[in-house]
Write a protein that holds these residues in place. Structure first.
Motif, short mmCIF file in Angstrom:
data_model
loop_
_atom_site.label_atom_id
_atom_site.label_comp_id
_atom_site.label_asym_id
_atom_site.label_seq_id
_atom_site.Cartn_x
_atom_site.Cartn_y
_atom_site.Cartn_z
N ILE A 59 13.13 64.51 -112.15
CA ILE A 59 12.25 65.40 -111.37
C ILE A 59 11.32 66.17 -112.32
N ARG A 60 11.85 66.61 -113.46
CA ARG A 60 10.99 67.27 -114.46
C ARG A 60 9.90 66.31 -114.94
N LEU A 61 10.30 65.05 -115.19
CA LEU A 61 9.33 64.04 -115.63
C LEU A 61 8.25 63.82 -114.57
N CYS A 62 8.67 63.80 -113.31
CA CYS A 62 7.72 63.58 -112.20
C CYS A 62 6.66 64.69 -112.16
N VAL A 63 7.08 65.91 -112.45
CA VAL A 63 6.11 67.02 -112.47
C VAL A 63 5.07 66.76 -113.54
N GLU A 64 5.52 66.24 -114.70
CA GLU A 64 4.58 65.91 -115.78
C GLU A 64 3.65 64.77 -115.36
N LEU A 65 4.22 63.73 -114.75
CA LEU A 65 3.42 62.56 -114.38
C LEU A 65 2.38 62.90 -113.31
N ALA A 66 2.71 63.86 -112.45
CA ALA A 66 1.78 64.25 -111.39
C ALA A 66 0.54 64.95 -111.95
N LYS A 67 0.58 65.34 -113.23
CA LYS A 67 -0.60 65.95 -113.87
C LYS A 67 -1.50 64.90 -114.50
N GLU A 68 -1.02 63.64 -114.52
CA GLU A 68 -1.78 62.56 -115.16
C GLU A 68 -2.97 62.13 -114.29
N GLU A 69 -3.96 61.54 -114.94
CA GLU A 69 -5.05 60.88 -114.22
C GLU A 69 -4.46 59.70 -113.44
N PRO A 70 -5.14 59.24 -112.37
CA PRO A 70 -4.60 58.11 -111.60
C PRO A 70 -4.39 56.85 -112.46
N PHE A 71 -3.46 56.02 -111.99
CA PHE A 71 -3.13 54.79 -112.70
C PHE A 71 -3.65 53.56 -111.95
N ASP A 72 -3.95 52.51 -112.73
CA ASP A 72 -4.23 51.19 -112.15
C ASP A 72 -2.94 50.42 -111.94
N VAL A 73 -1.99 50.63 -112.85
CA VAL A 73 -0.75 49.85 -112.80
C VAL A 73 0.43 50.73 -113.22
N VAL A 74 1.56 50.53 -112.54
CA VAL A 74 2.83 51.12 -112.98
C VAL A 74 3.83 49.97 -113.09
N ILE A 75 4.56 49.93 -114.21
CA ILE A 75 5.64 48.95 -114.37
C ILE A 75 6.96 49.71 -114.49
N HIS A 76 7.82 49.50 -113.50
CA HIS A 76 9.16 50.08 -113.54
C HIS A 76 10.06 49.12 -114.33
#
Ligand SMILES: NC(=O)c1ccc[n+]([C@@H]2O[C@H](COP(=O)([O-])OP(=O)(O)OC[C@H]3O[C@@H](n4cnc5c(N)ncnc54)[C@H](OP(=O)(O)O)[C@@H]3O)[C@@H](O)[C@H]2O)c1
Length: 241
Positions: A59-76
């Motif tokens: 959840i802490r990581l998600c808060v950080e990621l939500a500050k990022e610019e939009p992505f073209d691709v995510v690889i889980h």
């Protein structure tokens, strides 16, 4: 405008190879890692730490990621691979073992994807790295197989939910690259059970990712990159009439 990609578990083994590949292609890469970052610094690379086995840290990581610019691709890609016998025998030890697999393989991709709801560029895509073992039982790795099966099925649901915005595809590796503690006898046994009887290497997964990212007709599909292990003859099929 350079393309942007987020790769979980992106700082060593397959994830590192993917990160380096997309950096070479001129992409901006956000590479997540947990314990080991083996990447060389790069002006287009941001590394971000998080233990996906711990929901509070995710959840802490998600808060950080939500500050990022939009992505073209995510690889889980991040994965937890431990035998059930290593779990210990108390109910608490068993629960921790199962929860860790579920947290890394299911809860974390769900939470990260939710956090990125408004962080996708046009024609975006998501790749979920599952395993051929989502369809094959394995009594020694039941927690791994069951949690990867859940991840795979979740990815199919995301193809529906994100339709028109993000294409979502599952990639199912077979024996791509052995772990350092796999001995020679184990390697030969596994390879003898596939059709292309060699360790395939991470390059085969990179090519598959490129294909899934670039082909705008494909969503909700699953691609096995396993040297034919899934269809190799696992049973004695010599029938007498
Ligand atoms: N290698 C194969 O032959 C094969 C076969 C079938 C499927 N696959 C799948 O292909 C993908 C890549 O394979 P691989 O061999 O490179 O995987 P791997 O060696 O198991 O790497 C796992 C990655 O996941 C991260 N990770 C592990 N536990 C984590 C946690 N608690 N929180 C956050 N990150 C965590 C690791 O990060 P840290 O090192 O920073 O902790 C590492 O980067 C995985 O999804 C795997 O299941 C691989």
């Amino acid at each position: 405008m350079s393309r942007r990609i987020l790769i979980t578990g992106g700082a060593r083994r397959l994830g590192k190879t993917l990160t380096e590949h997309y950096l070479e292609q001129g992409w901006q890469v956000v590479a997540h890692y947990n314990t080991r970052n083996e990447l060389a610094p790069h002006p287009s690379l941001r590394v971000i730490q998080g233990n996906l086995g711990d929901n509070a840290d995710t959840i802490r990581l998600c808060v950080e990621l939500a500050k990022e610019e939009p992505f073209d691709v995510v690889i889980h890609n991040a994965s937890c691979f431990a035998t059930d016998s290593s779990a210990g025998f108390t109910p608490a030890e068993q629960a921790a073992h199962i929860n860790k697999h579920l947290n890394v393989h299911v809860t974390a991709p769900m939470l990260i994807t939710q956090a990125l709801t408004n962080h996708w560029r046009e024609d975006a895509s998501m790749i979920v790295i599952s395993d051929i073992y989502v369809e094959i039982p394995n009594e020694r790795f039941a927690a791994y197989c069951a949690s990867k099966a859940a991840l795979h099925n979740w990815g199919l649901s995301m193809a529906q939910r994100l339709a028109g915005k993000v294409r979502v595809n599952m990639l199912q590796p077979g024996p791509i690259q052995f772990l350092p503690d796999h001995d020679e006898a184990y390697r030969q046994q596994v390879l003898s059970q596939s059709l292309i009887r060699r360790e395939l290497g991470y390059g085969s997964i990179v090519k598959a990712c490129d294909y899934l990212i670039d082909n705008d007709a494909i969503t909700g599909s699953a691609m096995r990159v396993d040297g034919g292990r899934f269809v190799a003859n696992r049973y004695d099929q010599t029938f007498s009439l």
